[in-house]
Motif scaffolding. Structure first.
Motif, PDB file in Angstrom:
ATOM      1  N   ARG A  30     -10.651  -6.219   1.787  1.00  0.00           N
ATOM      2  CA  ARG A  30     -10.149  -4.894   1.418  1.00  0.00           C
ATOM      3  C   ARG A  30      -9.062  -4.440   2.388  1.00  0.00           C
ATOM      4  O   ARG A  30      -8.035  -3.909   1.978  1.00  0.00           O
ATOM      5  N   LEU A  31      -9.270  -4.682   3.672  1.00  0.00           N
ATOM      6  CA  LEU A  31      -8.293  -4.302   4.684  1.00  0.00           C
ATOM      7  C   LEU A  31      -7.006  -5.115   4.530  1.00  0.00           C
ATOM      8  O   LEU A  31      -5.907  -4.574   4.665  1.00  0.00           O
ATOM      9  N   LYS A  32      -7.144  -6.399   4.217  1.00  0.00           N
ATOM     10  CA  LYS A  32      -5.958  -7.229   3.981  1.00  0.00           C
ATOM     11  C   LYS A  32      -5.172  -6.703   2.787  1.00  0.00           C
ATOM     12  O   LYS A  32      -3.945  -6.621   2.825  1.00  0.00           O
ATOM     13  N   ALA A  33      -5.871  -6.337   1.736  1.00  0.00           N
ATOM     14  CA  ALA A  33      -5.213  -5.823   0.536  1.00  0.00           C
ATOM     15  C   ALA A  33      -4.507  -4.495   0.819  1.00  0.00           C
ATOM     16  O   ALA A  33      -3.402  -4.253   0.333  1.00  0.00           O
ATOM     17  N   GLU A  34      -5.151  -3.638   1.613  1.00  0.00           N
ATOM     18  CA  GLU A  34      -4.520  -2.368   1.981  1.00  0.00           C
ATOM     19  C   GLU A  34      -3.232  -2.618   2.766  1.00  0.00           C
ATOM     20  O   GLU A  34      -2.235  -1.926   2.575  1.00  0.00           O
ATOM     21  N   GLY A  35      -3.255  -3.586   3.644  1.00  0.00           N
ATOM     22  CA  GLY A  35      -2.072  -3.924   4.426  1.00  0.00           C
ATOM     23  C   GLY A  35      -0.940  -4.421   3.551  1.00  0.00           C
ATOM     24  O   GLY A  35       0.212  -4.018   3.704  1.00  0.00           O
ATOM     25  N   ARG A  36      -1.267  -5.310   2.626  1.00  0.00           N
ATOM     26  CA  ARG A  36      -0.231  -5.813   1.710  1.00  0.00           C
ATOM     27  C   ARG A  36       0.322  -4.683   0.850  1.00  0.00           C
ATOM     28  O   ARG A  36       1.518  -4.612   0.591  1.00  0.00           O
ATOM     29  N   SER A  37      -0.568  -3.783   0.413  1.00  0.00           N
ATOM     30  CA  SER A  37      -0.151  -2.648  -0.404  1.00  0.00           C
ATOM     31  C   SER A  37       0.804  -1.738   0.370  1.00  0.00           C
ATOM     32  O   SER A  37       1.828  -1.289  -0.159  1.00  0.00           O
ATOM     33  N   ARG A  38       0.481  -1.460   1.622  1.00  0.00           N
ATOM     34  CA  ARG A  38       1.332  -0.590   2.445  1.00  0.00           C
ATOM     35  C   ARG A  38       2.713  -1.229   2.652  1.00  0.00           C
ATOM     36  O   ARG A  38       3.732  -0.553   2.581  1.00  0.00           O
ATOM     37  N   GLN A  39       2.730  -2.537   2.873  1.00  0.00           N
ATOM     38  CA  GLN A  39       4.002  -3.232   3.043  1.00  0.00           C
ATOM     39  C   GLN A  39       4.830  -3.169   1.760  1.00  0.00           C
ATOM     40  O   GLN A  39       6.043  -2.932   1.798  1.00  0.00           O
ATOM     41  N   PHE A  40       4.171  -3.359   0.639  1.00  0.00           N
ATOM     42  CA  PHE A  40       4.852  -3.323  -0.653  1.00  0.00           C
ATOM     43  C   PHE A  40       5.445  -1.942  -0.925  1.00  0.00           C
ATOM     44  O   PHE A  40       6.594  -1.819  -1.364  1.00  0.00           O
ATOM     45  N   ARG A  41       4.675  -0.887  -0.637  1.00  0.00           N
ATOM     46  CA  ARG A  41       5.177   0.477  -0.842  1.00  0.00           C
ATOM     47  C   ARG A  41       6.380   0.757   0.053  1.00  0.00           C
ATOM     48  O   ARG A  41       7.350   1.382  -0.384  1.00  0.00           O
ATOM     49  N   ALA A  42       6.334   0.287   1.293  1.00  0.00           N
ATOM     50  CA  ALA A  42       7.458   0.487   2.210  1.00  0.00           C
ATOM     51  C   ALA A  42       8.697  -0.233   1.684  1.00  0.00           C
ATOM     52  O   ALA A  42       9.807   0.306   1.750  1.00  0.00           O
ATOM     53  N   ASP A  43       8.512  -1.438   1.160  1.00  0.00           N
ATOM     54  CA  ASP A  43       9.643  -2.179   0.594  1.00  0.00           C
ATOM     55  C   ASP A  43      10.226  -1.455  -0.623  1.00  0.00           C
ATOM     56  O   ASP A  43      11.451  -1.392  -0.782  1.00  0.00           O
ATOM     57  N   LEU A  44       9.365  -0.908  -1.469  1.00  0.00           N
ATOM     58  CA  LEU A  44       9.842  -0.184  -2.648  1.00  0.00           C
ATOM     59  C   LEU A  44      10.618   1.074  -2.253  1.00  0.00           C
ATOM     60  O   LEU A  44      11.661   1.373  -2.832  1.00  0.00           O
ATOM     61  N   LYS A  45      10.098   1.792  -1.266  1.00  0.00           N
ATOM     62  CA  LYS A  45      10.794   2.991  -0.802  1.00  0.00           C
ATOM     63  C   LYS A  45      12.154   2.641  -0.234  1.00  0.00           C
ATOM     64  O   LYS A  45      13.141   3.329  -0.478  1.00  0.00           O
ATOM     65  N   GLN A  46      12.213   1.558   0.518  1.00  0.00           N
ATOM     66  CA  GLN A  46      13.475   1.137   1.110  1.00  0.00           C
ATOM     67  C   GLN A  46      14.467   0.742   0.008  1.00  0.00           C
ATOM     68  O   GLN A  46      15.644   1.097   0.073  1.00  0.00           O
TER      69      GLN A  46
END
Length: 58
Positions: A30-46
């Protein structure tokens, strides 16, 4: 894209990498998935900020 947005997105990506690494170290999927999700959101915002910058130039 303003400097504040760049820093915020980079911090989000860095935080995501940390969460993903912590999840991998502890075996917490779950923690790994949250990390990947946060990275993905940051990439989308950028990417969204880059698109806005492109339209502002024209």
């Amino acid at each position: 894209m303003g400097w504040g947005d760049k820093i915020h997105n980079a911090a989000g990506k860095f935080h995501g990498r940390g969460k993903e690494a912590a999840g991998a170290a502890t075996g917490n999927d779950r923690l790994k998935a949250e990390g990947r999700s946060r990275q993905f959101r940051a990439d989308l915002k950028q990417a969204g900020e880059k698109i806005k910058d492109t339209f502002r130039k024209h």
